[in-house]
Design a protein around this motif. Structure first.
Motif, PDB file in Angstrom:
ATOM      1  N   ILE B   4       0.857  -1.182   0.000  1.00  0.00           N
ATOM      2  CA  ILE B   4       0.000   0.000   0.000  1.00  0.00           C
ATOM      3  C   ILE B   4       0.890   1.227   0.000  1.00  0.00           C
ATOM      4  O   ILE B   4       1.847   1.300   0.768  1.00  0.00           O
ATOM      5  N   HIS B   5       0.596   2.138  -0.896  1.00  0.00           N
ATOM      6  CA  HIS B   5       1.397   3.350  -1.019  1.00  0.00           C
ATOM      7  C   HIS B   5       0.502   4.549  -0.753  1.00  0.00           C
ATOM      8  O   HIS B   5      -0.627   4.625  -1.246  1.00  0.00           O
ATOM      9  N   CYS B  23      -3.882   7.243  -2.281  1.00  0.00           N
ATOM     10  CA  CYS B  23      -3.505   5.940  -1.746  1.00  0.00           C
ATOM     11  C   CYS B  23      -3.766   4.886  -2.816  1.00  0.00           C
ATOM     12  O   CYS B  23      -4.836   4.890  -3.447  1.00  0.00           O
ATOM     13  N   THR B  24      -2.794   4.006  -3.030  1.00  0.00           N
ATOM     14  CA  THR B  24      -3.000   2.905  -3.962  1.00  0.00           C
ATOM     15  C   THR B  24      -2.547   1.605  -3.325  1.00  0.00           C
ATOM     16  O   THR B  24      -1.598   1.585  -2.533  1.00  0.00           O
ATOM     17  N   ALA B  66     -14.087  11.799   0.014  1.00  0.00           N
ATOM     18  CA  ALA B  66     -13.262  10.709  -0.499  1.00  0.00           C
ATOM     19  C   ALA B  66     -13.833  10.217  -1.817  1.00  0.00           C
ATOM     20  O   ALA B  66     -15.036  10.335  -2.066  1.00  0.00           O
ATOM     21  N   SER B  67     -12.952   9.680  -2.636  1.00  0.00           N
ATOM     22  CA  SER B  67     -13.387   9.103  -3.903  1.00  0.00           C
ATOM     23  C   SER B  67     -12.572   7.856  -4.187  1.00  0.00           C
ATOM     24  O   SER B  67     -11.434   7.712  -3.729  1.00  0.00           O
ATOM     25  N   GLN B  73      -7.515   2.407  -5.834  1.00  0.00           N
ATOM     26  CA  GLN B  73      -7.111   3.792  -5.623  1.00  0.00           C
ATOM     27  C   GLN B  73      -8.141   4.497  -4.757  1.00  0.00           C
ATOM     28  O   GLN B  73      -9.350   4.433  -5.017  1.00  0.00           O
ATOM     29  N   PHE B  74      -7.655   5.189  -3.742  1.00  0.00           N
ATOM     30  CA  PHE B  74      -8.536   5.877  -2.808  1.00  0.00           C
ATOM     31  C   PHE B  74      -7.968   7.265  -2.573  1.00  0.00           C
ATOM     32  O   PHE B  74      -6.774   7.408  -2.284  1.00  0.00           O
TER      33      PHE B  74
END
Lengths: 111, 114
Positions: B4-5, B23-24, B66-67, B73-74
């Motif tokens: 998680i990045h 965040c991915t 948030a999307s 992907q967040f």
């Protein structure tokens, strides 16, 4: 109200000594309880998971206990090392997306 | 293996400016995704969670949104930051259709609003 309370807030111990961190929860329903370790400025990492029927679980020098009747858990660290310095967070999951976090215990291990 | 990045790691923004934290997750599909905020001396507060693309649940009314434009992907956003938005933001993911599993956290983003 669902709550997770941890004690002590902070703790200083000498390298090589043992320590025990406490977690009391008033969460319902109960699915599982996890202890996470969070190094400063990093994301938490899971140490152990306890389900309703489990009393004790070990992960190396970490041993977690759970008393589902009194709604208490503890995390015992044996022969502490400098790298154990971190925040330890007790987390109770209700089985849905409601995960209740304690404020954590900040542990300092001194040489 | 799954990773998680989260980025940026730190940012300083003036009040009223916009925000975008990304965040991915790699190595898994259809993860549950979360945004948490951690205030000093307090437990992590769940801000948003998502069980799929375009599906966002908000836990706390706030100045943030948030999307989830893609499966892994967040994005956490704000149109106008407030001083109270300062904090440590953590993205996390978990497996499966329920949330009884382990949460895997990113490295966090330290936001300071001046």
């Amino acid at each position: 109200k669902n709550q997770v309370e941890q004690s002590p807030q902070s703790l200083i111990i000498l390298e090589g000594k043992n320590c025990t961190l406490q977690c009391n929860y008033t969460v319902s329903p109960f699915s599982n309880l996890r202890w996470y370790k969070q190094d400063t400025g990093r994301g938490p990492v899971s140490l152990t998971i306890m389900t309703f029927s489990e009393n004790t679980k070990s992960n190396g020098r970490y041993t977690a206990t759970l008393d589902a009747d009194t709604k208490q858990s503890s995390l015992h660290i044996t022969a502490s090392q400098l790298s154990d310095s971190a925040s330890y967070i007790c987390v109770v999951n209700t089985g849905g997306f409601k995960t209740i976090f304690g404020a954590g215990t900040r542990l300092f291990v001194k040489a | 293996s799954q990773t998680i990045h989260q980025w940026p790691a730190t940012l300083v923004q003036p009040v009223g400016s916009p925000l975008s934290l990304e965040c991915t997750v790699e190595g898994t599909s259809n993860p549950n995704l979360y945004w948490y905020r951690q205030a000093a001396g307090r437990g992590l507060q769940l801000l948003f969670y998502s069980v799929g693309i375009g599906q966002i649940s908000s836990e706390v009314p706030q100045n943030l949104s948030a999307s989830r434009p893609q499966d892994r992907q967040f994005i956490l956003s704000s149109k106008k930051l407030l001083l109270s938005d300062s904090g440590f933001y953590l993205c996390a993911w978990s497996r499966g259709a329920t949330n009884t599993g382990e949460l895997f956290f990113g490295e966090g983003s330290r936001l300071t609003v001046l």
